[in-house]
Design an enzyme around this catalytic site. Structure first.
Site, PDB file in Angstrom:
ATOM      1  CD  GLU A 134     145.116 -19.688 -15.850  1.00 36.28           C
ATOM      2  OE1 GLU A 134     145.175 -20.923 -15.984  1.00 36.28           O
ATOM      3  OE2 GLU A 134     144.211 -19.112 -15.221  1.00 36.28           O
TER       4      GLU A 134
ATOM      5  CB  SER B  71     111.913  -2.633 -74.134  1.00 37.55           C
ATOM      6  OG  SER B  71     110.739  -3.019 -74.822  1.00 37.55           O
TER       7      SER B  71
END
Length: 659
Positions: A113, A386
């Site tokens: 690059e 319950s």
């Protein structure tokens, strides 16, 4: 030695004057014609620079980059560090420092690059000239001549349009940036910012995806292939076309060899290396969506949406992957089993908590998280039936007036109700057992004694116990409250029972153990800080009674090869069935019902249908866990009852049967 010094020393001598050498060679080849074109392009660009400089006040301020933090993926792990999912917005990224990136990759990217990166000051005139020549020959824009610094400012500040004005803006911003930030920092920012394909931003995430390893450990061969991706990531991806990827790899290696950054031997060896690819990970879903979705919602609530999607958090959950897998397998298996037993369209929820820390070890919010993200562990308010009764009996024990062996009468009784009506509690089997100890009353899940006891100790006291245990669902002090006629979540129930199992010591239940940022700074630490919120003797007493419920009561379907305490829950309409049980090391709540709140099936019960599911899961979950006994009630001091000057109606209400 810094990266800058290294690359300056290693670059060939002619690179110190790239402009002169490039145009000298062009002139020799073309007789000066193309040289003139290139110089003209450079002159036009220089003129454009001067023009834009006059209006450069509209350009972004590059000083912002001194403290710039790119959007970074948040990672969620289990309790042992296994990655569960990465959460991100548009950018899937994990930031690393320059010294954590392989020198091979740094050289490969620079060679590909911007090989003069450590010699120019933001722009490379030679690169601009070369690009002008290529574009003139091609009759269009094929190369941009951008330096790494120019690419960085373009990625952060500018649009991607290919226009002369934008290129000039890049150049100005690049020059400004290099005046305030050093080369190594710019290269580090670039490698963490650049797009590498398949929704991977930054070098670390890309290395993990392409080669299943950290960027720090990339070989020369892998580095060259990765560097070749930058110009067109998806096109040159080895996942898409390995032949094209290898062509680009060869070009990058050739450039490195011509720069004398690698030897011929290194070049040959790199081409011979077999590339072993990883897997595309950035679009994969979570391993445990019920867990990670809940964690994400909690994080967003605490830190905000952007911080989670872009902040690069590292989140350690409390979940054990092994237990979570077993929990999901259990739910999948028993969902089908219950359907075969006639419970059509049944939904299920399971949550397992460590009583000592209140860390959630496993969480399954439904039978299929793909078809529904509704988490029934944390969001579904269902009647516990319950399973609520232990809160009543604990409150009675904590008053100091009752023990597990106190006698109560399971006999008919009526109470005034709203608008002049009468409420007469009934047992599930429509029978009465007369005088029985509290132990038996709870173990056999008798309704009438629970209602009588609630009236004796005061319903508001029961509600106080529930609030202390972390049950925040709405409750009214109605006579029927002891029978669980309210909405609660499975998580609330599991946490409450876990507090009993820890003898009254409680921390807030949590799925998140710790959160840090990407550099290791702690943002949230949920290290348990237990507080004593219940009476230890009363907690041990309720555990003692709940062991009887498993051994010889409604919970015998949950018997396992170690001491356990638990309670069934079944609503009168058979819309909700439960079992919540615990051993000293793990508390698990399981709920079964329907999302449309219709009846599951006639005679569907927690004892008959849910207790076996609990047993199946716990036997697997505790396979390698040592057997522990609960501490005996005798180890703790019984609370002293508060003296009451008024005559107690205890005998009349609890002991005297109604004719």
């Amino acid at each position: 030695m810094s990266s800058s010094e290294t690359f300056k020393q290693e670059q060939p001598e002619f690179q110190t004057s790239p402009n002169f050498e490039f145009w000298r060679r062009v002139g020799l080849i073309t007789g000066g014609t193309l040289f003139s074109i290139g110089m003209l392009a450079t002159s036009v660009l220089a003129g454009g620079l001067i023009g834009l400089l006059l209006s450069s006040r509209n350009l972004p301020n590059v000083k912002q980059l001194q403290n710039y933090l790119p959007a970074e993926t948040t990672y969620i792990y289990d309790i042992k560090g296994k990655l569960l999912v990465g959460i991100h917005g548009e950018a899937n990224r994990k930031v690393v420092s320059l010294d954590q990136i392989s020198p091979n990759l740094k050289r490969a990217v620079l060679a590909s690059e911007d090989s003069y990166f450590y010699n120019h000051h933001g722009i490379d005139p030679g690169g601009i000239g070369r690009a002008a020549l290529v574009n003139w020959v091609a009759g269009g824009i094929k190369e941009g001549g951008s330096t790494i610094t120019m690419q960085l400012v373009k990625n952060i500040f500018l649009s991607r349009e290919r226009a002369l004005r934008r290129k000039i803006a890049e150049a100005i911003l690049a020059i400004r940036l290099e005046q305030i930030i050093n080369k190594d920092r710019i290269l580090e920012m670039y490698l963490n910012q650049v797009y590498w394909g398949h929704n991977n931003y930054g070098v670390e995430t890309a290395a993990q995806t392409y080669f299943d390893k950290s960027s720090e450990n990339l070989t020369l061969s892998e580095s060259a292939m990765m560097a070749g991706l930058i110009q067109a990531p998806e096109q040159f991806s080895p996942f898409v076309n390995m032949n094209l990827a290898q062509q680009k790899q060869r070009q990058v290696l050739g450039r490195m060899r011509s720069l004398k950054w690698i030897s011929q031997q290194e070049y040959d060896d790199a081409l011979q290396q077999t590339i072993k690819l990883g897997k595309i990970k950035s679009f994969q879903g979570s391993i445990f969506p019920d867990v990670t979705n809940s964690v994400t919602q909690e994080l967003i609530k605490k830190f905000g949406h952007d911080a989670v999607l872009k902040g690069g958090m590292r989140v350690q959950t409390t979940v054990s992957s092994d237990l979570q897998i077993k929990a999901e397998e259990t739910i999948n298996k028993w969902h089908k089993t219950l359907e075969n037993q006639g419970l059509r369209k049944n939904q299920m929820a399971l949550v397992a908590i460590d009583p000592r820390s209140q860390f959630i070890k496993a969480l399954v919010g439904g039978v299929d998280s793909k078809s529904s993200e509704f988490n029934r562990v944390t969001q579904a308010l269902r009647q516990p039936g319950s399973a609520f009764k232990p809160f009543v009996y604990y409150t009675a024990f904590a008053s100091g007036k009752f023990t597990p062996d106190t006698t109560v009468f399971d006999s008919p009784i009526s109470y005034p109700d709203v608008e002049g009506t009468v409420y007469s509690p009934r047992n599930y089997d429509n029978t009465f057992k007369g005088a029985i100890p509290i132990r038996n009353a709870l173990a056999l899940s008798r309704n009438v004694p629970a209602v009588k006891l609630g009236q004796e100790i005061g319903i508001k006291k029961v509600i106080e116990t529930c609030r202390t245990l972390g049950i925040h669902s709405p409750m009214e002090p109605v006579t029927s409250l002891p029978l669980g006629a309210i909405g609660v979540t499975p998580l609330e129930m599991a946490s409450a029972y876990a507090t009993f199992a820890n003898y009254g010591w409680k921390s807030p239940p949590t799925l998140i153990a710790r959160v840090s940022d990407s550099t290791g700074n702690i943002l949230l630490d949920n290290t348990p800080k237990p507080q004593l919120v219940l009476n230890p003797w009363a907690s041990a007493a309720i555990l003692d009674v709940l062991q009887s419920a498993v051994k010889e009561g409604t919970g015998t379907g949950a018997i396992i090869n170690r001491p356990s305490a638990g309670k069934t829950g079944t609503t009168s309409s058979e819309k909700d069935i439960w079992f919540i049980g615990t051993v000293p090391q793990l508390t698990t709540a399981i709920w079964v019902g329907r999302d449309d709140n219709k009846q599951l099936a006639h005679r569907a019960t927690g004892g008959g249908m849910v207790a076996p599911i609990w047993r199946d899961f716990m036997e697997k979950a505790l396979q390698d866990v040592p057997v522990e006994k609960f501490q005996p009630v005798s180890k703790f001091s019984r609370p002293q009852p508060i003296k009451n000057t008024k005559p107690s109606g205890l005998k009349k209400r609890l002991s005297a049967p109604k004719n």
